[in-house]
Design an enzyme around this catalytic site. Structure first.
Site, PDB file in Angstrom:
ATOM      1  N   GLU A   1      -3.020   3.786  -9.002  1.00 56.59           N
ATOM      2  CA  GLU A   1      -2.262   2.734  -8.320  1.00 56.59           C
ATOM      3  C   GLU A   1      -2.163   1.496  -9.203  1.00 56.59           C
ATOM      4  O   GLU A   1      -3.163   1.011  -9.732  1.00 56.59           O
ATOM      5  CB  GLU A   1      -2.929   2.359  -6.993  1.00 56.59           C
TER       6      GLU A   1
ATOM      7  N   CYS B   1       0.821  -1.212   0.000  1.00 60.94           N
ATOM      8  CA  CYS B   1       0.000   0.000   0.000  1.00 60.94           C
ATOM      9  C   CYS B   1       0.854   1.259   0.000  1.00 60.94           C
ATOM     10  O   CYS B   1       0.458   2.284  -0.548  1.00 60.94           O
ATOM     11  CB  CYS B   1      -0.920   0.015   1.220  1.00 60.94           C
TER      12      CYS B   1
END
Length: 498
Positions: free
Chosen positions: A390, A291
């Site tokens: 992402e 993350c």
């Protein structure tokens, strides 16, 4: 060292202190990312299984040995679990490596440190307290306490199952809650192995439960269950939106630890060797499946060539291969779907005008498994999708900048706000930039450092709430205020609020 055999293995669920098959009797395969082949089968949970687990957790919370334990006694159980993890590092590490492809040497390091999280929270167990309140009323005394919430639902992802579960499990338990965990259907094995240690540590039945299976129906039923008082979710934004809607059904408290598009900013006065190693660790460690992955590197024009030269030199020598080998430096992506996602973004990056400096394809020497080369894109356009969205893989975008104001604007030009890295010798400048960057975690002259004492969390598309540190205790408790009338006189008028 005892080698873990990798023939097809069966994993059942853990509910109310017992190992149990799904109510449907069905199983689903779990795949080894290094080979692309099934190595285990896992119980396929149902809504009925979720209800059994939540009911067991609820009963353990309201009417069991757990209910009457002191905080100190709970802390001792949590410490015992940490001790057992320390004794079983090698086996747990191998299960996680086989199931999600992370390097065995990385898993050994992570699991050797993992007990520290349990020890930290065990030490906090008898330090969860409230305050006396200096009231503006005579003849009244008031104080607050912090109490557990009840049943906690933990939804954990596939990239770091044991670590990310620990961030929820340890504080939830010392605070006095019970918990039902739904691991990713991609990587359930290591967490189920952990349940053997939970059992050995002596936790009462129903305190910790694991239901395996898919988002529908397991995750859906769990997050909307009327007896669940808190949901702790780590995963992607789309799944998070669904969880948010579900918690509206039961008004459960919620924390979301989601993704990131984290910047690594290198100023002209930084040490180029340290900066290059930090960037590499930030994006190619864990094959970019983190993350907090530092997927954007902003390099000052005066140091750009020096850092880029070091990046390319080191990345070209990264050893890609079997994650169970001690010499491997980068393993496969955890799932075939994730490999396809990385390939899609690399293609998109080229279409957007990005220049691939190194990598960009599957390694030719590996025929099996979900491998992808560490890839560096050179960009001049900070608005390209590959620099804003992402990817969750080993793909780095490198962008030049000229001054402090420019790089702050570019670093903040994302809907994510989880992590950032700053590389500079001028600490005053590092402090200024750290304050200006929108991120819940900022590392200066380091990257991916963790500690049980430090909180983790972000904002925007990176979610909300905090894990780790003392902040997590507040996430798993609620405040109660108690008023005491110290006057011996009768209440004069019952219709006036005092």
């Amino acid at each position: 060292m005892t080698e873990l055999k990798t023939e097809l293995k069966t994993f059942d669920m853990y509910i109310n202190g017992e190992w149990t098959a799904s109510s449907s009797g069905e199983y689903f395969p779990s795949y080894n990312p290094a080979t692309g082949e099934a190595w285990a089968r896992v119980a396929k949970g149902t809504a009925e299984d979720v209800n059994r687990a939540v009911q067991a957790a609820h009963q353990a919370f309201v009417n069991s040995e757990w209910t009457n334990m002191t905080y100190t006694e709970r802390g001792k159980l949590v410490r015992k679990l940490g001790d057992l993890i320390a004794e079983n590092v090698e086996e747990l590490a191998q299960y996680e490596t086989i199931d999600n492809g992370k390097l065995i040497r990385e898993m050994r390091g992570q699991l050797n440190y993992l007990p520290e999280f349990f020890y930290y929270y065990a030490g906090l167990a008898d330090k969860i307290h409230g305050h006396t309140l200096p009231l503006d009323k005579q003849d009244m005394f008031a104080f607050t306490t912090r109490e557990p919430l009840g049943v906690v639902a933990a939804i954990t992802p596939w990239n770091s199952p044991l670590y990310l579960t620990t961030l929820k499990l340890a504080p939830a338990l010392v605070a006095g809650n019970t918990i039902v965990i739904k691991p990713s259907e991609m990587t359930s094995a290591s967490l189920l192995e952990l349940m053997k240690l939970v059992e050995e540590a002596g936790f009462p039945p129903g305190v910790v439960n694991v239901v395996t299976g898919f988002g529908l129906p397991v995750g859906d039923t769990l997050t909307a269950h009327p007896l669940v008082r808190r949901v702790a979710f780590t995963g992607g934004a789309e799944s998070a939106r669904h969880v948010v809607r579900n918690t509206a059904e039961n008004f459960a408290q919620l924390s979301l630890e989601l993704g990131g598009k984290s910047p690594n900013i290198v100023f002209e006065d930084a040490d180029p060797d340290n900066a290059a190693m930090g960037i590499i660790a930030g994006i190619f460690g864990a094959t970019g499946q983190s993350c907090v992955a530092g997927s954007r590197a902003f390099l000052h024009v005066d140091i750009y060539d020096k850092v880029m030269e070091r990046l390319v030199d080191r990345v070209s020598n990264i050893m890609i291969g079997d994650p169970l080998s001690d010499t491997t430096e980068m393993g496969p992506l955890a799932t075939e779907e994730q490999l396809k996602r990385v390939e899609k973004y690399v293609k998109l990056g080229k279409e957007e005008g990005g220049k691939i400096i190194i990598g960009g394809k599957k390694p030719e020497h590996l025929e099996k498994g979900w491998y992808f080369e560490p890839t560096i894109f050179e960009h001049t356009d900070n608005n390209a999708r590959i620099t804003r969205e992402e990817i969750f893989g080993p793909v780095l975008s490198v962008i030049p900048f000229k001054n402090e104001a420019e790089v702050i604007e570019m670093a903040n030009s994302t809907d994510y706000a989880l992590a950032a890295g700053i590389w500079a010798s001028d600490i005053a400048k590092a402090h200024r930039v750290a304050k200006a960057i929108r991120a819940g975690i900022v590392w200066v002259n380091t990257y991916r450092s963790i500690s049980p004492i430090a909180p983790i969390g972000g904002s925007g598309l990176s979610g909300y709430g905090r894990e780790s540190g003392f902040d997590a205790i507040y996430e798993y408790t609620q405040s109660k205020v108690v008023w005491v009338n110290t006057s011996s006189e009768a209440i004069p008028d019952p219709f006036i609020m005092r």
